[in-house]
Design a protein around this motif. Structure first.
Motif, PDB file in Angstrom:
ATOM      1  N   VAL A 147       2.345   6.027 -18.560  1.00  0.00           N
ATOM      2  CA  VAL A 147       2.811   6.153 -17.175  1.00  0.00           C
ATOM      3  C   VAL A 147       3.287   4.819 -16.644  1.00  0.00           C
ATOM      4  N   GLN A 148       4.057   4.898 -15.550  1.00  0.00           N
ATOM      5  CA  GLN A 148       4.714   3.698 -15.039  1.00  0.00           C
ATOM      6  C   GLN A 148       3.802   2.780 -14.237  1.00  0.00           C
ATOM      7  N   SER A 149       2.735   3.323 -13.656  1.00  0.00           N
ATOM      8  CA  SER A 149       1.876   2.499 -12.812  1.00  0.00           C
ATOM      9  C   SER A 149       0.441   2.994 -12.930  1.00  0.00           C
ATOM     10  N   ASP A 166       1.223  10.763  -8.982  1.00  0.00           N
ATOM     11  CA  ASP A 166       0.905   9.507  -8.295  1.00  0.00           C
ATOM     12  C   ASP A 166       1.510   8.320  -9.030  1.00  0.00           C
ATOM     13  N   ALA A 167       1.394   8.334 -10.362  1.00  0.00           N
ATOM     14  CA  ALA A 167       1.917   7.209 -11.151  1.00  0.00           C
ATOM     15  C   ALA A 167       3.431   7.124 -11.051  1.00  0.00           C
ATOM     16  N   ILE A 168       4.107   8.270 -11.109  1.00  0.00           N
ATOM     17  CA  ILE A 168       5.571   8.286 -11.003  1.00  0.00           C
ATOM     18  C   ILE A 168       6.008   7.688  -9.671  1.00  0.00           C
ATOM     19  N   GLU A 169       5.274   7.992  -8.603  1.00  0.00           N
ATOM     20  CA  GLU A 169       5.671   7.560  -7.263  1.00  0.00           C
ATOM     21  C   GLU A 169       5.141   6.183  -6.898  1.00  0.00           C
ATOM     22  N   GLY A 170       4.397   5.554  -7.799  1.00  0.00           N
ATOM     23  CA  GLY A 170       3.870   4.223  -7.501  1.00  0.00           C
ATOM     24  C   GLY A 170       2.764   4.207  -6.471  1.00  0.00           C
ATOM     25  N   TRP A 201      -8.652   9.504 -17.262  1.00  0.00           N
ATOM     26  CA  TRP A 201      -8.389   9.717 -18.689  1.00  0.00           C
ATOM     27  C   TRP A 201      -6.897   9.946 -18.941  1.00  0.00           C
ATOM     28  N   PHE A 202      -6.285  10.762 -18.104  1.00  0.00           N
ATOM     29  CA  PHE A 202      -4.847  11.001 -18.266  1.00  0.00           C
ATOM     30  C   PHE A 202      -4.057   9.708 -18.063  1.00  0.00           C
ATOM     31  N   ILE A 203      -4.399   8.956 -17.019  1.00  0.00           N
ATOM     32  CA  ILE A 203      -3.689   7.700 -16.751  1.00  0.00           C
ATOM     33  C   ILE A 203      -3.853   6.733 -17.927  1.00  0.00           C
ATOM     34  N   VAL A 229       0.841  -1.185   0.000  1.00  0.00           N
ATOM     35  CA  VAL A 229       0.000   0.000   0.000  1.00  0.00           C
ATOM     36  C   VAL A 229       0.885   1.247   0.000  1.00  0.00           C
ATOM     37  N   VAL A 230       0.664   2.111  -0.991  1.00  0.00           N
ATOM     38  CA  VAL A 230       1.400   3.375  -1.072  1.00  0.00           C
ATOM     39  C   VAL A 230       0.374   4.506  -1.172  1.00  0.00           C
ATOM     40  N   THR A 231       0.383   5.387  -0.199  1.00  0.00           N
ATOM     41  CA  THR A 231      -0.496   6.560  -0.217  1.00  0.00           C
ATOM     42  C   THR A 231       0.367   7.810  -0.267  1.00  0.00           C
ATOM     43  N   ARG A 232      -0.289   8.970  -0.295  1.00  0.00           N
ATOM     44  CA  ARG A 232       0.466  10.217  -0.305  1.00  0.00           C
ATOM     45  C   ARG A 232      -0.385  11.316   0.314  1.00  0.00           C
ATOM     46  N   PHE A 233       0.272  12.264   0.955  1.00  0.00           N
ATOM     47  CA  PHE A 233      -0.408  13.474   1.406  1.00  0.00           C
ATOM     48  C   PHE A 233       0.122  14.603   0.536  1.00  0.00           C
TER      49      PHE A 233
END
Length: 552
Positions: free
Chosen positions: A248-250, A218-222, A241-243, A26-30
Motif C-alpha cells: 500500500v501507498q501509506s 485509508d491507505a489509498i487516500e493517505g 495485518w492487511f496494511i 492530518v487526514v481523517t475520513r468519515f
C-alpha cells in the motif's frame, strides 16, 4: 466555530504525531455505509472526524464504504451528504466511494494469493461456523487451505467471471485459525454477490468485505488517523495485518473512541428500519427519530448538536449519555437565537365587551427580548381574541397567576383586562369569556398601581391564522429501550405525538420560512415544518419544551 471537544484523547495523539513528525498533515475520513440514514451517533462521529481535521489544519474525506450493494441505495447517499453539509462541514475534494477502488482491491487480493496468504474456500456458511471454533476453542483449518497458488488464482479468476453461484466459494486470508482473536481466523476477503451495484452496475459479481476494504481505502487516500467507534477495536489487528502484508501507498493507523448511546434512544439501523417499515413513525425523517434528518425536521440546530458533541467529549469508554444534555444544548441555542411569537394551542374565545367592534390597533412587540437587531413585529389587536383555555378559571387559589373571574391579568404586549362573566354550552363547558380592558394600561405611560396577577398570550380572532401544531415528545418511555425486558417496541411512548388542527398563531407566522424556529411564549420552541408548512396551511412542529431538567 470551535469544534474540538474539551475532553478528547484523540487530540493528544494527533498533537504528539505532529510534534514528532510522524505526520505533517492530518487526514481523517468519515466512512458511512450507504445503507440507512445517519443518526445522532453518526453526528458524533462526524464532529470527531471533521472537527479534528478542522482544528489541526488538515482535511477530512467523505467516503462511502459501499461494499454491500444489496442494502445500499442512492437515496441514502444523497441524504448522508445533505446531513454532513447541514451540520456545517465540508469534505475535502470530491465524494469518494470504496467502489472506485474495486479494481485495486482485487489486484491486492490477487497479490495475497500469489504470496500464499489467501485461498479460495468451498465451505458453506454452516461448515465455516463449525470450523471457526469458539471464544474458548481454537478453530480448525479449512480442508481447502492448502490449495496451490495456481489453483487459487484460477478459482479466484473464475469467481470474478461469474462461473460460481452465491455461497459456493469465498476468498479467505490465510492467517491463524488458532488465534484468540476471532477476526484473525482466516477472515473472508471476497464473497460472491450477483446483484447490481449503484455505482458500478453489473461490472462485478464478487465484492470485498468491509474488513478487507477499509484499511486499504485509508491507505489509498493517505489517511493518517482512521478513527472509528470502540466495537472495531478487535478488528484493529486485522486492519494492521492487511496494511503490513500489502504494497500500500501509506501507513494509516486506526484509533477507537466510545460510541454515543443517548438515553431514551435507539440507534440500531436495523431497529430504526423496523420503526419505519412498521409504520410506527412517518419515515426516516420523522421528528421523533434520532436521525439527523429527523432532528433537523424537529427544529434542532446544527450549532446545538455540535455543542452537545463537544459537551460529552471523546473518550475511550462506552456509556449511556443522558439525552437531557442534548435537550439542554437545544434550549440554550434556541433561547439565544429563536424569535418570540404567540400561539394559542388550546383556544378559548375572549370578548372584550368595552372594546369597539370595528376597532383595530396595530401593537408592536420585539422579536427577541435581548436582541434589538432582530427588530419588531406587528400584533393586530381586536375586540375578539383567543386565549389558551388553560389560562382561565372561574375560581382559583392565590397561586394561580392567570385569568380568573373578577381578577386582572395582562395580555402580553397589550392591555390589562378583567374577567366579568362566562358563556357555557349545554354541558356546562366554558366556551366564551367576557372581559373588559383597564384604561391606560398600554403604551409608554401605563396607569400607576395596576398590578395584574400574571401575563398570558393571545391572538386576534379576526386577524390570527389557524395552524396545525404537532406536539412531539420522546419516542420511548424507557430510559434504555434497547436493554429493557421484552421487545423494544413494548416501550414506545403512546404520547410521542399529538396533532392539534385548530391552533391559532399570530399573523406574522404565516410568512415563516420552512425550518425557521420560534419560541411560542409559555409553550415551548417550535419550528415551521421543513416540507409541510405553507402560507395557506401553517404547520409547526414542537421542538422542545421550555423547561430544562438536566441542569437543575
Amino acid at each position: 466555530m470551535e469544534t474540538t471537544p474539551a475532553s478528547n484523547f484523540l487530540q493528544t495523539i494527533i498533537s504528539d504525531d505532529l510534534a514528532s513528525g510522524r505526520v505533517t498533515e492530518v487526514v481523517t475520513r468519515f466512512p458511512p455505509e450507504p445503507n440507512g440514514y445517519l443518526h445522532i451517533g453518526h453526528a458524533k462521529s462526524i464532529s470527531v472526524n471533521f472537527g479534528l481535521a478542522e482544528a489541526n489544519g488538515g482535511r477530512c474525506n467523505l467516503r462511502f464504504d459501499d461494499t454491500n450493494p444489496e442494502k445500499e441505495s442512492q437515496e441514502f447517499i444523497e441524504s448522508i451528504q445533505a446531513d454532513v453539509r447541514w451540520l456545517g462541514y465540508q469534505w475535502d475534494g470530491e465524494v469518494r466511494f470504496a467502489s472506485a477502488y474495486f479494481q485495486q482491491l482485487y489486484d491486492w487480493a490477487v497479490y495475497l494469493v500469489e504470496q500464499g496468504q489467501a485461498y479460495v474456500c468451498d465451505l458453506n456458511a454452516e461448515q465455516a461456523r463449525e470450523y471457526r471454533g469458539t471464544l474458548t476453542e481454537p478453530g480448525r483449518n479449512s480442508p481447502y487451505r492448502e490449495r496451490s497458488v495456481e489453483e487459487n488464482l484460477d478459482l479466484l479468476g473464475r469467481m470474478k467471471a461469474g462461473e460460481f453461484g452465491e455461497g459456493e466459494k469465498v476468498l479467505r486470508a490465510k492467517i491463524d485459525m488458532a488465534s484468540p482473536n476471532m477476526n484473525m481466523r482466516d477472515p473472508i476477503l471476497y464473497r460472491i454477490r450477483k446483484v447490481a451495484h449503484h455505482q458500478t452496475g453489473t461490472d462485478w459479481v464478487i465484492y470485498p468485505t468491509y474488513d478487507f476494504a477499509h484499511g486499504q481505502e485509508d491507505a489509498i487516500e493517505g489517511v493518517t488517523h482512521s478513527i472509528c467507534t470502540l466495537e472495531f477495536e478487535d478488528h484493529r489487528p486485522l486492519y494492521d495485518w492487511f496494511i503490513d502484508n500489502l504494497p500500500v501507498q501509506s501507513r494509516p493507523r486506526q484509533y477507537e473512541f466510545g460510541r454515543l448511546n443517548p438515553s431514551f434512544t435507539i440507534t440500531s439501523k436495523r431497529k430504526l428500519k423496523m420503526l419505519v417499515d412498521g409504520g410506527v413513525v412517518a419515515g426516516w425523517d420523522d421528528p421523533r427519530m434520532p436521525t439527523v434528518s429527523g432532528m433537523r425536521r424537529r427544529g434542532y440546530t446544527p450549532a446545538a448538536i455540535r455543542k452537545f458533541c463537544d459537551m460529552i467529549g471523546t473518550t475511550r469508554s462506552d456509556g449511556v449519555v443522558d439525552v437531557a444534555m442534548l435537550e439542554f444544548a437545544i434550549r440554550e441555542d434556541l433561547n439565544e437565537n429563536a424569535p418570540r411569537a404567540m400561539a394559542v394551542i388550546n383556544p378559548l374565545k375572549l370578548v372584550l365587551t368595552d372594546y369597539p367592534e370595528d376597532k383595530l390597533e396595530e401593537l408592536t412587540a420585539p422579536h427577541h427580548p435581548s436582541r434589538e437587531e432582530l427588530g419588531e413585529r406587528l400584533l393586530p389587536f381586536t375586540r375578539e381574541i383567543y386565549i389558551d383555555a388553560d389560562d382561565f378559571r372561574e375560581e382559583a387559589n392565590k397561586k394561580y397567576k392567570r385569568l380568573v373571574l373578577g381578577k386582572r391579568v395582562r395580555l402580553r404586549n397589550a392591555y390589562v383586562i378583567e374577567a366579568d362573566e362566562v358563556i357555557k354550552d349545554a354541558d356546562g363547558n366554558v366556551v366564551e369569556v367576557h372581559a373588559h380592558t383597564i384604561a391606560n394600561t398600554i403604551g409608554e405611560n401605563p396607569e400607576d398601581g395596576i398590578k395584574p396577577k400574571g401575563v398570558i398570550q393571545w391572538v386576534s380572532a379576526s386577524h390570527g391564522k389557524q395552524a396545525e401544531v404537532r406536539l412531539y415528545d420522546r419516542l420511548f418511555s424507557h430510559e434504555s429501550p434497547d436493554r429493557a425486558e421484552g421487545d423494544f417496541m413494548d416501550h414506545l411512548n403512546p404520547e410521542s405525538l399529538r396533532v392539534v388542527e385548530g391552533a391559532w398563531v399570530e399573523p406574522s407566522l404565516v410568512n415563516a420560512q420552512p425550518e425557521q424556529g420560534f419560541q411560542f411564549e409559555r409553550e415551548g420552541y417550535f419550528v415551521a415544518d421543513r416540507f409541510d408548512h405553507s402560507a395557506d396551511k401553517p404547520v409547526f412542529n414542537k421542538t422542545i419544551g421550555l423547561r430544562d431538567t438536566w441542569n437543575d
